[in-house]
Design a protein around this motif. Structure first.
Motif, PDB file in Angstrom:
ATOM      1  N   UNK A  86       8.812  55.808  61.206  1.00 47.31           N
ATOM      2  CA  UNK A  86       8.372  56.861  60.371  1.00 47.31           C
ATOM      3  C   UNK A  86       7.095  56.316  59.373  1.00 47.31           C
ATOM      4  N   UNK A  87       6.846  54.921  59.388  1.00 49.46           N
ATOM      5  CA  UNK A  87       5.970  54.265  58.501  1.00 49.46           C
ATOM      6  C   UNK A  87       4.605  54.639  59.076  1.00 49.46           C
ATOM      7  N   UNK A  88       3.736  54.626  58.039  1.00 49.40           N
ATOM      8  CA  UNK A  88       2.192  55.074  58.397  1.00 49.40           C
ATOM      9  C   UNK A  88       1.528  54.183  59.426  1.00 49.40           C
ATOM     10  N   UNK A  89       1.911  52.830  59.112  1.00 47.08           N
ATOM     11  CA  UNK A  89       1.339  51.747  60.034  1.00 47.08           C
ATOM     12  C   UNK A  89       1.768  51.979  61.570  1.00 47.08           C
ATOM     13  N   UNK A  90       2.915  52.196  61.908  1.00 46.70           N
ATOM     14  CA  UNK A  90       3.735  52.437  62.945  1.00 46.70           C
ATOM     15  C   UNK A  90       2.907  53.864  63.838  1.00 46.70           C
ATOM     16  N   UNK A  91       3.026  54.727  62.808  1.00 46.51           N
ATOM     17  CA  UNK A  91       2.381  55.986  63.281  1.00 46.51           C
ATOM     18  C   UNK A  91       0.880  55.778  63.807  1.00 46.51           C
ATOM     19  N   UNK A  92       0.295  55.112  63.072  1.00 44.24           N
ATOM     20  CA  UNK A  92      -1.045  54.740  63.136  1.00 44.24           C
ATOM     21  C   UNK A  92      -1.314  54.007  64.506  1.00 44.24           C
ATOM     22  N   UNK A  93      -0.432  53.114  64.755  1.00 41.03           N
ATOM     23  CA  UNK A  93      -0.258  52.219  65.800  1.00 41.03           C
ATOM     24  C   UNK A  93      -0.234  52.993  67.088  1.00 41.03           C
ATOM     25  N   UNK A  94       0.759  54.015  66.827  1.00 37.50           N
ATOM     26  CA  UNK A  94       1.351  54.905  68.211  1.00 37.50           C
ATOM     27  C   UNK A  94      -0.069  55.701  68.599  1.00 37.50           C
ATOM     28  N   UNK A  95      -0.688  56.041  67.580  1.00 38.36           N
ATOM     29  CA  UNK A  95      -1.894  56.977  68.045  1.00 38.36           C
ATOM     30  C   UNK A  95      -3.086  56.162  68.602  1.00 38.36           C
ATOM     31  N   UNK A  96      -3.087  54.982  68.284  1.00 38.41           N
ATOM     32  CA  UNK A  96      -4.488  54.042  68.497  1.00 38.41           C
ATOM     33  C   UNK A  96      -3.811  53.029  69.803  1.00 38.41           C
ATOM     34  N   UNK A 155       4.214  40.884  69.157  1.00 38.72           N
ATOM     35  CA  UNK A 155       4.227  41.442  70.417  1.00 38.72           C
ATOM     36  C   UNK A 155       3.544  42.660  70.534  1.00 38.72           C
ATOM     37  N   UNK A 156       2.882  43.405  69.607  1.00 41.25           N
ATOM     38  CA  UNK A 156       2.480  44.828  69.631  1.00 41.25           C
ATOM     39  C   UNK A 156       3.470  45.601  70.320  1.00 41.25           C
ATOM     40  N   UNK A 157       4.751  45.561  69.372  1.00 40.52           N
ATOM     41  CA  UNK A 157       5.930  46.218  69.911  1.00 40.52           C
ATOM     42  C   UNK A 157       6.331  47.010  68.801  1.00 40.52           C
ATOM     43  N   UNK A 158       6.705  48.259  68.704  1.00 41.50           N
ATOM     44  CA  UNK A 158       7.202  49.150  67.988  1.00 41.50           C
ATOM     45  C   UNK A 158       8.762  48.759  67.962  1.00 41.50           C
TER      46      UNK A 158
END
Lengths: 298, 438
Positions: free
Chosen positions: B366-376, B355-358
């Motif tokens: 706090x995981x790297x993948x989620x942080x990257x997603x939040x940036x992009x 869903x592209x949902x966090x």
């Protein structure tokens, strides 16, 4: 000795009947009795421990001024049932008479019966798309003729009638089948004699066909009307929860939603009991009317 | 008379005995729950089609790693899930694990459908999820399971259509929204809508009522009082929201109710609508290249100030009648709390992929993948941030019924069967009556 013989025969008869009686008891009598019982309780459908006796509260809720069950829901139910039966019955009466005088009668009967063997969900969806105001077939024809498109299912003035029309169309096949069978049972001699006496087609129809078809007509009307009052699948497919608002909501759909969506099994059962009495009274009235008209076979 | 009484009471006893027998045991599909023996857990959820396919690899992984506790998914369409839970429960075919929409919580609690979570799960949930999610996964103050999808509502708009009408930014107030909609709207000579400026999605109660609650929240109030005892529709926020709704469809509305907003938005024919965060993922798949036209913004408010929105929650719970509750909780802890090398839980990864949902779980956040997603992904960040000032969807025992009442009144108003005042008063009175009854 004679008495013993009678008892043995009776026992034998009941033992042959017992599978049917047991089936009738388990699958009809017990659910009916259970429904009556539930209609006096507040129960969510899961846990018997949570079942609470509330007396007539559910019936009072249904008949209260805030309830929409009597109006518009039961009014819609009658319009839907009467309308559907009227469309299917009148169409079937004409069609069955015509095809009984045509070649390839079996083929015509099969064609008209096809909707009856198709699932209601499929039919509902096909008509739902045909009624679509922006790209549906019916509105495509209407707009190509220069008229404004009609919101068949979104306009409360049209929605119920639009669904009723589909219900009527669906019912034509079964009614044609039954009426055709009834027509076949009328001896041809009557028509030959009437023709010799100079009776035209209309007179033959009103004086021979219609009176002799009355028992079949009664059967068709009663079964179709009961079916119409109990129907909800078509409404659920075409109007989801009976909208817009409650404009297409019918009794059976409301019961289904009360029980399975809201967990009000008591209210749903009370509605079912009320609907049962309504159907019973109407069926009795139909029988009475036909008996006065000379049909004694029911 | 006596005979009749006997027959009646006999029938009742048989009926109760048969039904009780039917409801007494769960379907023991895979064996006993004794340790060392193979158990098959049934999982009932609304994830079907592509969502089911996205969830399956995680279930398969668990099944491979845990040969003695197998999980079998039963997907059911969202619209039928509550009915399926209720009919299966009534018929004694209980699912061990259920993915439930928390609006149903009150109804399910009243009927003792969900088991209380073990202390370790309750502690994990209260420590690792935001308040709205914990509330969503709790009944009467007790945690019943793991929150999964915690979704906030926002404004979806089509950048291209807004630009064509001369707007670079989405609206901030309700009046701006209506004004912009009128400019974007295009009709042909017969009055048929070609481009809709703004429309509400329709089809079932939740689709209409949840945006209503989101708008009411943006105006400063929840639909119901905090103690869930009465409706807040008579408040200023309630009246303003109903007024706004009355201006969208109907005789004096800005657009035609017959136009399908959901399909229209996907086809690039709708300027603006209200939707939940998960919709972004679906639009991405549906619109392909045209997805670049999609923009998302916080809910507009009546005066343009900072406002709230609505967050609804789905949660995994265990059936109180399941014979394998211990095994079910083991699976749910693995699915929702056990992070892999990337620092994400299987549920967190599934939500992101499908869903592209966090995920709202702190360890996932706090995981790297989620942080990257939040940036992009501005969309993911927007809906994730929206949870901070979102009101949770309230779930009294009459929650589904209350939403149905409001839905029918709104639809009646939209189709000119009743006026705005009548719709507001009817909904307020009827919801209060229902809340009082339960």
């Amino acid at each position: 000795m004679r008495r013993f013989k009678f008892k043995r025969e009776t026992l034998l008869a009941y033992s042959f009947l017992s599978p049917v009686l047991l089936f009738y008891l388990i699958f009809l009598m017990i659910p009916v009795v259970f429904s009556v019982l539930i209609s006096f309780t507040d129960w969510g459908g899961f846990d018997f421990a949570s079942m609470k006796w509330v007396g007539l509260k559910n019936y009072r809720t249904i008949f209260s001024s805030q309830s929409s069950f009597l109006n518009p829901i039961m009014t819609n139910t009658f319009v839907f049932a009467f309308g559907g039966v009227a469309i299917s019955f009148i169409a079937a009466l004409i069609i069955s008479y015509l095809i009984s005088r045509m070649r390839y009668e079996g083929l015509w009967r099969t064609l008209f019966f096809m909707p009856a063997v198709t699932t209601v969900v499929a039919i509902g969806n096909v008509w739902y798309y045909m009624y679509n105001p922006t790209n549906g077939l019916i509105n495509g024809i209407i707009t190509s003729l220069g008229f404004r498109s009609i919101n068949f299912l979104d306009d409360p003035n049209h929605a119920l009638l639009s669904i009723t029309a589909v219900s009527g169309w669906m019912g034509i096949g079964s009614a044609v089948l039954l009426l055709s069978a009834g027509l076949k049972g009328i001896p041809n001699d009557y028509y030959e004699a009437a023709e010799l006496e100079g009776a035209g087609h209309l007179r033959q129809y009103t004086k021979i066909t219609f009176p002799l078809l009355k028992p079949t007509i009664l059967f068709v009307l009663i079964t179709s009307f009961i079916g119409g009052l109990q129907s909800f699948t078509l409404t659920m497919v075409m109007a989801k929860s009976g909208g817009p608002g409650n404009s297409t909501n019918v009794g059976a759909l409301e019961m289904y939603n009360q029980a399975f969506s809201f967990g009000n099994w008591g209210v749903a059962s009370a509605m079912a009991i009320i609907l049962f009495f309504v159907i019973f009274i109407i069926t009795m009235a139909q029988l009475l009317i036909f008996r006065k008209g000379g049909v004694e076979s029911y | 008379m006596k005979m009749w009484k006997r027959v009646l009471s006999g029938s009742l006893i048989v009926a109760l005995a048969l039904t009780t027998a039917a409801c007494s045991g769960s379907k023991d599909a895979g064996g006993s729950s004794e340790s060392g023996k193979k158990v098959t857990l049934t999982l009932l959820s609304h994830y079907n089609g592509s969502n089911e396919a996205a969830l399956k690899p995680y279930i398969d992984k668990w099944n491979q790693e845990n040969p003695n506790i197998q999980v079998k998914m039963t997907p059911v369409d969202f619209g039928e899930l509550l009915k399926t839970i209720m009919t299966k429960q009534s018929a004694g075919q209980v699912a061990d694990i259920m993915h439930v929409y928390t609006l149903w919580g009150g109804q399910l609690a009243k009927n003792n459908v969900l088991a209380e979570a073990p202390q370790s799960v309750a502690d994990d949930v209260t420590q690792n999820y935001p308040e709205a999610a914990v509330k969503g996964a709790s009944l009467n103050g007790k945690v019943f399971g793991y929150p999964t999808e915690v979704e906030a509502y926002g404004l979806f708009y089509n950048k291209k259509l807004l630009k064509e009408a001369g707007y670079d930014e989405p609206p901030k107030t309700w009046d701006e929204l209506l004004e912009m909609s009128r400019k974007i709207e295009k009709k042909d000579a017969n009055g048929k809508v070609l481009v809709q400026g703004f429309g509400f999605q329709r089809g079932y109660a939740g689709l209409v009522v949840q945006p209503f609650m989101a708008m009411m929240a943006s105006a400063g109030s929840g639909l119901l009082s905090d103690d869930l005892a009465k409706s807040n529709l008579d408040s200023d926020a309630g009246r303003k929201t109903m007024e706004f709704y009355s201006k969208v469809y109907g005789k004096n509305g800005i657009t035609d109710i017959a136009f399908n907003t959901t399909k229209g938005f996907g086809a690039g024919q709708v300027g603006m609508t209200i939707g939940a965060g998960w919709w972004d993922g679906s639009l991405k798949t549906l619109m392909k290249d045209a997805y670049t036209d999609v923009g998302e913004a916080p809910m507009p408010t009546p005066d343009g100030g900072a406002g709230g929105t609505l967050a609804y929650t789905w949660a995994y719970g265990v059936n109180s009648k399941s014979k394998h509750q211990e095994e079910a909780w083991k699976f749910l802890q693995w699915m929702n709390a056990q992070a892999d090398d990337s620092g994400m839980t299987p549920e967190g990864q599934f939500l992101l992929d499908a869903f592209n949902v966090i995920s709202s779980r702190k360890t996932d956040l706090s995981s790297a993948k989620v942080q990257e997603k939040l940036q992009s992904s501005p969309s993911a960040k927007l809906f994730s941030d929206a949870l901070n000032n979102a009101l949770d969807e309230q779930s009294p025992a009459a929650g589904t019924e209350a939403q149905d009442i409001l839905y029918k009144q709104i639809e009646s108003m939209w189709t000119d069967q009743i006026q705005m005042d009548a719709a507001l008063n009817n909904a307020h009175t009827q919801i209060n009556t229902k809340l009082g009854e339960k």
